[in-house]
Design a protein around this motif. Structure first.
Motif, short mmCIF file in Angstrom:
data_model
loop_
_atom_site.label_atom_id
_atom_site.label_comp_id
_atom_site.label_asym_id
_atom_site.label_seq_id
_atom_site.Cartn_x
_atom_site.Cartn_y
_atom_site.Cartn_z
N ARG A 61 0.81 -1.21 0.00
CA ARG A 61 0.00 0.00 0.00
C ARG A 61 0.84 1.26 0.00
NH1 ARG A 61 -4.88 1.49 4.09
NH2 ARG A 61 -4.56 3.72 4.24
N ARG A 75 -14.53 9.63 -11.71
CA ARG A 75 -14.09 8.58 -12.62
C ARG A 75 -13.15 9.13 -13.68
NH1 ARG A 75 -18.57 7.08 -13.29
NH2 ARG A 75 -18.65 5.25 -11.90
N VAL A 83 -8.40 11.59 -7.74
CA VAL A 83 -7.93 11.03 -6.47
C VAL A 83 -8.01 12.09 -5.38
CG1 VAL A 83 -6.03 9.92 -5.25
CG2 VAL A 83 -6.31 9.52 -7.70
N LYS A 93 -16.13 8.81 -3.86
CA LYS A 93 -16.38 7.41 -4.20
C LYS A 93 -17.64 7.26 -5.06
CE LYS A 93 -14.00 5.42 -0.18
NZ LYS A 93 -14.16 4.61 1.05
N GLU A 150 -11.11 7.90 -6.53
CA GLU A 150 -10.40 7.15 -5.48
C GLU A 150 -10.14 8.07 -4.30
OE1 GLU A 150 -6.26 4.55 -4.86
OE2 GLU A 150 -6.65 5.62 -6.74
N ARG A 205 -8.04 8.26 -0.77
CA ARG A 205 -6.97 7.65 0.04
C ARG A 205 -6.84 8.42 1.35
NH1 ARG A 205 -2.93 4.00 -1.83
NH2 ARG A 205 -3.67 3.07 -3.76
#
Length: 407
Positions: free
Chosen positions: A275, A315, A319, A346, A351, A353
């Motif tokens: 990760r 999409r 991020v 989401k 994404e 994080r």
């Protein structure tokens, strides 16, 4: 970490948080997960040792330490990563024969001692993800890294979630002179001390990746010393460690050089499924776009929230990078604000994080205010619009500065 009740699982979890979750930490990594799970305003029940003073009929007092279970409303959490100890402070919300309601107490969570946790504000998507990671059976192996230079070595464990400096080794190396015998002897003594400390502080009973990083040939020579010692001692484990060790270049022997070490091609190839290598790559991509000033990278809460609202972090490569400190805020509204931000990304197919300040990638993000985003398409006026809406004055100027790009 595991559920203490075999009937409990993520699927049977009460999302309202009114029912407790009973957990048992069994490894030092579990204490880190517990630190992230437990937040201010939560209820926590665990084993406690309480000092009780008893007054006799004659007026004399005696002091005893009693073992009991206490439930507190969490106010603060302190985690010591080196010792893997977790101290949770709060006020007692369920009295017993030893304590009254409202009294202050600090619970010391320990390995192999269960605790119960109530999320009174409910289990949101971020806390559920943290719990899922905490109880995951396949946690992977921590990687050991020795970042060194002449007379200095930092022995670190890099897990999926944090970097822990296990030990720092220092030694005085005589300056090189004609012949160099004193200097060479000093380096040999330094390697001996470093190897002894490495074997004492890190468990190599099971194979784990070992990185040796330094400027010059220090790391390479240390690997040679390990091989030589392994042959002298007829120690197959040490010989295997030396053979499998990955030697990479770093600019210094200090811990901050781990950032460049994790970016090296050798490490990327060895640890491609880990990760932390992915998070390092994302931070590199973010900084690269900030330098290019192409409108696809922003940082600071206001600009990032505006980008997410406009659907630019979705999409196609969007991020969101956010520090876990935002989910530990004392203000529940603040926590919910950033949980909603993660959920929106989401939902849009992007994404999200959540980075930890205990890792190099999270520390790099901290330098940008703890939140940033890589956009799917360029937007150039996120900070300018904020100035227009906020009006003139210091507050709007600060908002503009918060989203300013790095050149």
């Amino acid at each position: 970490m595991r559920f203490t009740n075999p009937k409990h699982s993520l699927s049977t979890l009460d999302p309202s948080g009114e029912s407790p979750v009973s957990l048992l930490p069994t490894t030092p990594e579990d204490m880190w997960h517990a630190h992230n799970l437990i937040a201010p305003s939560d209820l926590l029940r665990a084993h406690a040792i309480r000092k009780v003073v008893t007054t006799g009929s004659t007026g004399s007092t005696t002091s005893d330490r009693v073992h009991t279970d206490l439930t507190i409303r969490v106010q603060s959490v302190f985690f010591d990563p080196a010792a893997s100890s977790l101290h949770v402070s709060g006020t007692v919300c369920q009295e017993n024969q030893y304590v009254s309601l409202g009294q202050h107490h600090t619970l010391d969570l320990e390995l192999n001692r269960p605790f119960q946790l109530w999320k009174r504000s409910g289990w949101d998507s971020v806390s559920l993800k943290m719990l899922e990671e905490a109880v995951a059976e396949d946690t992977g192996e921590a990687m050991c890294a020795v970042v060194m230079q002449e007379g200095l070595a930092n022995i670190c464990l890099i897990t999926e979630f944090q970097t822990v400096v296990k030990q720092r080794v220092e030694a005085n190396i005589p300056k090189k002179r004609a012949g160099g015998s004193a200097s060479q002897g000093g380096m040999t003594s330094f390697y001996e001390k470093t190897l002894a400390t490495l074997l004492r502080t890190v468990d190599f009973s099971q194979p784990r990746p070992l990185l040796l990083a330094s400027p010059g040939f220090v790391a390479q020579d240390f690997r040679g010393y390990m091989q030589s010692e392994g042959q002298k001692r007829t120690d197959k484990k040490l010989q295997r460690m030396a053979k499998d060790a990955v030697v990479v270049h770093s600019s210094t022997g200090y811990v901050h050089s781990l950032n460049e070490v994790l970016k090296s091609p050798e490490v990327q190839a060895t640890m491609k499924d880990k990760r932390f290598t992915g998070e390092t790559a994302l931070m590199d991509q973010l900084y690269d776009r900030l330098r290019k000033d192409d409108g696809r990278a922003w940082y600071g809460a206001k600009p990032v929230e505006r980008a997410v609202k406009e659907g630019a972090v979705g999409r196609g490569g969007g991020v969101l990078l956010i520090n876990n400190k935002f989910f530990r805020s004392l203000d529940i509204k603040t926590r919910k604000r950033f949980v909603a931000l993660v959920d929106k990304v989401k939902e849009d197919g992007g994404e999200a994080r959540v980075l930890s300040s205990d890792h190099e990638s999270g520390q790099r993000l901290d330098a940008l205010g703890g939140i940033a985003a890589i956009l799917t398409y360029p937007i150039y006026d996120l900070d300018e619009d904020e100035v227009e809406e906020g009006g003139e004055g210091e507050e709007s100027g600060a908002a503009a500065e918060e989203g300013a790009m790095i050149i």
